[in-house]
Design an enzyme around this catalytic site. Structure first.
Site, PDB file in Angstrom:
ATOM      1  N   LYS A 283       0.799  -1.231   0.000  1.00  0.00           N
ATOM      2  CA  LYS A 283       0.000   0.000   0.000  1.00  0.00           C
ATOM      3  C   LYS A 283       0.829   1.278   0.000  1.00  0.00           C
ATOM      4  CE  LYS A 283      -3.875   0.565   0.289  1.00  0.00           C
ATOM      5  NZ  LYS A 283      -4.810   0.464   1.399  1.00  0.00           N
ATOM      6  N   GLU A 290      -6.194  13.005   1.851  1.00  0.00           N
ATOM      7  CA  GLU A 290      -7.356  12.567   2.642  1.00  0.00           C
ATOM      8  C   GLU A 290      -7.580  13.465   3.855  1.00  0.00           C
ATOM      9  OE1 GLU A 290      -7.713   7.817   2.365  1.00  0.00           O
ATOM     10  OE2 GLU A 290      -5.740   8.513   2.940  1.00  0.00           O
TER      11      GLU A 290
END
Ligand code: ARG
Length: 458
Positions: A283, A290
């Protein structure tokens, strides 16, 4: 603990009440402005002969000393100081004695707090404007760099028409331009002197408000003393403008998140601006974007909080208004932090050119151009739209793109098609042809970018 205002009290104020009502933990941040305002006030008191020059000099020197002591952390603030105004006045009296007791002549904390907030917000707006401008500069640089990259333009998050990536980026530039306009306008309403309103009624002492305004660089003097101490519009207006700005930056962040996803893969964010997962080794998460998106919630919250604090207040000042600081400082901090990190995130991103050039082949992005081709050949628009819709349906059935059809096949839909249609279907031409003012053609974009750079001095 003795307070400067407690002579009419028969008992000491409850410790819990002191803790509950104190705002020093927040408003100590205003110390510089409180002292700046007090010095201007004392100069005026001296000029108007309300206090004598010797006392004025003592007070000003005392205030300057306190300023240095705060800056070098020699002064500690305590809850029983109540707020920054009391804390500084108390220390001044401790230091210089009875001359210090004259500082608060012809003034109330009600006009004083508004003064401090306005001086503070004026500086903060000017800093934020610089940060927005820097972000705009980065966006313009990216827009110039990517002037020849064509992406699908979306409506409803479905492929709409091809556009230059630059055009998409410049959309954010113009949102920010409006944010700056709003901030500048807000500044004209912040930049008004409240001092001299007193507690609420003005004063019988012969003060000179215009002189104080001049000393502190205020453009105007407030016109109604009741309104002056009751007004937090300038805070709410700023919080509203910051909310719109946060909304814009949240939309940009959302696109960075979306575009860097496996599904879109339009861009890649730099490793230095992403974080990994504690469990999934592969990841790379767009956390900065965000969190920018998430902090918008807090910024909206501060606006709602202040609107709600103010909505039921009778005139004039009420202690409720003290809660403005939490909202204002928080929004200023978040906005500054976001505006500082976002340009760096943008500067470091990479555009996946090759992938995008594949993506624009799907989704019939040139369909509107086909309709307009027919319109130019004399077909009424509604008919042209219907004919093109039929072509799309045919392509979907036969699993082909419009440009893969033969002229013969196209002619079955309209006799107006001739071989020049195939040039029109090229993505570069679709984009280049949008030469209406404000359209996506690189020619138009170059002009827009040039004009904006000149205007901004980039
Ligand atoms: N700390 C107060 C505030 O922020 C200052 C004004 C207090 N005035 C008063 N009369 N209690 O609003």
């Amino acid at each position: 603990m003795k307070q400067l205002w407690d002579s009419r009290f028969t008992k000491a104020v409850n410790k819990e009440v002191i803790d509950f009502t104190s705002s020093i933990h927040l408003d100590k941040r205003l110390y510089k402005y409180d002292i700046q305002g007090s010095i201007a006030h004392v100069r005026m008191l001296d000029k108007c002969k309300i206090i004598n020059s010797r006392d004025a000099t003592r007070i000003i020197n005392g205030l300057k000393l306190i300023l240095r002591e705060i800056q070098t952390k020699k002064i500690k603030f305590y809850t029983f100081d109540e707020d920054i105004h009391m804390a500084i006045e108390k220390r001044l009296i401790n230091k210089i004695g009875s001359a210090g007791e004259k500082l608060h002549t012809a003034r109330s904390r009600n006009d004083q707090v508004s003064l401090d907030m306005r001086l503070y917000l004026r500086d903060e707006i000017i800093s934020l404007l610089k940060l927005i401008k820097n972000l705009q500069k980065v966006i313009i640089e990216l827009a110039q760099k990517y002037i020849n990259i064509i992406i699908p333009g979306f409506t409803h998050l479905q492929h709409g028409q091809p556009v230059a990536l630059s055009h998409h980026l410049m959309a954010y530039y113009f949102m920010l331009k409006r944010d700056c306009e709003r901030m500048n306008e807000c500044l004209t309403r912040v930049n008004v002197l409240p001092l001299g309103a007193g507690a609420l009624a003005g004063t019988e002492l012969p003060i000179d408000r215009r002189y104080v305004a001049k000393l502190l660089g205020f453009q105007r003097v407030s016109a109604n003393s009741i309104d002056t101490v009751s007004d937090r519009d300038f805070v709410i207006e700023f919080l509203g403008i910051a909310s719109i700005l946060a909304m814009h930056l949240s939309r940009l962040s959302e696109e960075l998140i979306l575009w860097s996803s496996e599904e879109f893969s339009f861009i890649e964010l730099d490793d230095a601006f992403c974080t990994g997962s504690s469990i999934m080794p592969q990841k790379k998460n767009p956390d900065v974007a965000e969190l920018i998106r998430a902090k918008t919630g807090q910024v909206y919250g501060n606006l709602m909080a202040m609107l709600t604090v103010m909505k039921g207040l009778p005139l004039s000042y009420n202690r409720d208004m003290q809660e403005d600081k939490k909202c204002l400082f928080d929004t200023v901090d978040i906005t500054g932090a976001v505006l500082r990190i976002l340009p760096n995130l943008l500067k470091s991103l990479k555009v996946n050119k090759d992938h995008i050039s594949q993506v624009i082949k799907s989704g019939f992005l040139a369909a509107t151009d086909v309709s307009n081709y027919l319109v130019i050949k004399g077909v009424p628009f509604r008919q042209a739209h219907g004919i093109t819709g039929g072509i799309v349906k045919y392509c979907l059935k036969t699993n082909r793109r419009i440009e893969e059809l033969s002229l013969g096949e196209l002619k079955k839909f309209s006799g107006k098609f001739s071989s020049d249609i195939f040039q029109k279907l090229k993505m570069e031409n679709c984009v280049a042809n949008k030469q209406s003012l404000g359209g996506t053609s690189p020619k138009e974009l170059v002009n827009v970018i040039k004009k904006e750079k000149k205007e901004q001095g980039f």
